[in-house]
Design a protein around this motif. Structure first.
Motif, PDB file in Angstrom:
ATOM      1  N   ASP A  19       0.809  -1.216   0.000  1.00 59.65           N
ATOM      2  CA  ASP A  19       0.000   0.000   0.000  1.00 59.65           C
ATOM      3  C   ASP A  19       0.847   1.273   0.000  1.00 59.65           C
ATOM      4  N   ARG A 226      -6.127  -5.036   4.417  1.00 54.51           N
ATOM      5  CA  ARG A 226      -7.335  -5.804   4.133  1.00 54.51           C
ATOM      6  C   ARG A 226      -8.316  -5.752   5.298  1.00 54.51           C
ATOM      7  N   GLU A 229     -10.143  -2.485   5.233  1.00 52.89           N
ATOM      8  CA  GLU A 229     -11.201  -2.477   4.221  1.00 52.89           C
ATOM      9  C   GLU A 229     -12.450  -3.203   4.738  1.00 52.89           C
ATOM     10  N   VAL A 246     -16.242  -5.999  -0.875  1.00 51.72           N
ATOM     11  CA  VAL A 246     -14.825  -5.639  -0.798  1.00 51.72           C
ATOM     12  C   VAL A 246     -14.145  -6.254  -2.008  1.00 51.72           C
ATOM     13  N   GLN A 247     -13.595  -5.404  -2.871  1.00 51.93           N
ATOM     14  CA  GLN A 247     -13.081  -5.877  -4.153  1.00 51.93           C
ATOM     15  C   GLN A 247     -11.887  -6.807  -3.975  1.00 51.93           C
ATOM     16  N   ASP A 252      -9.224  -4.479  -8.859  1.00 54.30           N
ATOM     17  CA  ASP A 252     -10.270  -3.638  -8.290  1.00 54.30           C
ATOM     18  C   ASP A 252     -10.514  -2.368  -9.090  1.00 54.30           C
ATOM     19  N   ASP A 256     -11.686  -0.023  -3.684  1.00 55.75           N
ATOM     20  CA  ASP A 256     -11.584  -1.081  -2.680  1.00 55.75           C
ATOM     21  C   ASP A 256     -12.937  -1.675  -2.318  1.00 55.75           C
ATOM     22  N   GLN A 270     -12.350   4.152  -1.519  1.00 51.02           N
ATOM     23  CA  GLN A 270     -10.915   3.892  -1.480  1.00 51.02           C
ATOM     24  C   GLN A 270     -10.480   3.921  -0.026  1.00 51.02           C
ATOM     25  N   CYS A 271      -9.759   2.900   0.434  1.00 51.95           N
ATOM     26  CA  CYS A 271      -9.321   2.806   1.828  1.00 51.95           C
ATOM     27  C   CYS A 271      -7.795   2.871   1.898  1.00 51.95           C
TER      28      CYS A 271
END
Length: 343
Positions: A19, A226, A229, A246-247, A252, A256, A270-271
């Motif tokens: 990330d 994760r 999310e 949750v994609q 994705d 997200d 978006q997270c």
């Protein structure tokens, strides 16, 4: 502490820091395709100052890992749609695409590149700061007070609206049946939120004998990307949203989570689970804007982060209709407050 050798050798460690894509721009500018989210094999090679053959060989050796990071090869109709959307003029029959996560993944695999080595150094520095930065736990949420306010709202609806309408219904032989049905649905929704709120607090702030409840943000700071999310998805469900998905993975398309509000509006989220000393910058908002409005045609766009937003990022979000949910708002939302945009 993670070191460079461990990063090169361990797929698990590489996956834990994917990330941190902002580290790429700290080393050198990463040029993107017109869609604002992807680069080609040639563009990756140019960024790392290596040949295309080197990148292709790396993809061949680590394809499964890179696909999990978002790498994919477009062909057929999918390629045609992407060309049309991105304005790419090319007759190629296939196109390999790398999102920023996959480019960062390449940086953690590519040994013979000074640029990749610099990315790893910056990445390890950021990760060290994130792990050693003290987290200030907020004061425990006054759940009793919160419960009282929610109960008061339910009581207000029942006592000031529903009951008088029931009386009117008796007097007018069904004239207000539709209003009563809608109000009953609203009351049931509030009651459901209250129940889910209690359940969530019990999970986030399980009391221990002789100790105060843990802070909401402290619990989120302990989550990985994760888990964060999934936490945001649960908040959406708590607030009456439906079709919450949750994609996950690398396919994705810059989003997200997708969902629908209680009144049927399309939501994309978006997270970003970042350390509190970092910030969401304007380029990240711009990329999310393209994914939210162009690719997903959303009506509600949420950018949820455990860190602050820069002034420019907030301005762009406000101008483009994106709701920036910064660290303080995430804390309030997790503690039971509703997001206005979802009402």
């Amino acid at each position: 502490m993670i070191n460079e050798t461990a990063l090169l050798e361990s797929q698990t460690l590489r996956g834990s820091v994917l990330d941190r894509t902002d580290v790429l721009d700290r080393v050198r500018a990463l040029s993107l395709l017109p869609d604002g989210m992807h680069v080609t094999t040639a563009m990756v090679a140019s960024y790392f100052s290596v040949t295309v053959e080197v990148i292709r060989a790396l993809v061949h050796d680590h394809r499964a890992e890179l696909e999990a990071s978002g790498y994919r090869v477009l062909t057929g109709t999918e390629l045609s749609d992407f060309k049309q959307l991105s304005g790419i003029q090319s007759r190629t029959r296939s196109l390999a695409l790398f999102p920023r996560r996959a480019v960062l993944n390449i940086a953690m695999l590519l040994r013979d590149s000074d640029v990749a080595r610099q990315v790893r150094v910056h990445l390890l520095d950021m990760e060290y700061l994130a792990r050693t930065q003290p987290v200030e736990n907020p004061a425990p949420a006054d759940t009793a007070s919160l419960d009282a306010r929610i109960d008061q709202r339910i009581t207000h609806i029942l006592g000031r609206t529903v009951v008088p309408l029931f009386n009117a219904l008796i007097e007018t032989s069904g004239e207000h049946r539709r209003e009563l049905t809608a109000l009953r649905t609203g009351v049931q929704r509030i009651e459901k939120r209250l129940q889910q709120h209690h359940t969530r607090l019990q999970r986030l702030e399980a009391p221990r004998e002789g100790r105060p409840l843990a802070g909401v943000m402290a619990a989120m700071d302990a989550m990985n990307g994760r888990e964060f999310e999934e936490h945001v998805a649960e908040l959406l469900r708590r607030d009456g949203c439906t079709d919450v998905v949750v994609q996950g993975g690398g396919r994705d398309r810059g989003i997200d989570i997708t969902a629908l509000t209680a009144d049927g509006r399309r939501i994309v989220v978006q997270c970003k689970r970042f350390a509190p000393h970092l910030s969401i910058t304007s380029p990240e908002i711009q990329k999310f804007l393209g994914a939210a409005k162009v690719l997903h045609d959303s009506e509600v766009a949420l950018f949820v982060a455990t860190c602050p937003f820069t002034r420019d990022a907030l301005n762009i979000a406000a101008e483009s209709g994106i709701t920036a949910v910064h660290r303080g708002l995430v804390e309030q939302w997790s503690a039971g407050a509703a997001l206005t945009v979802l009402d």
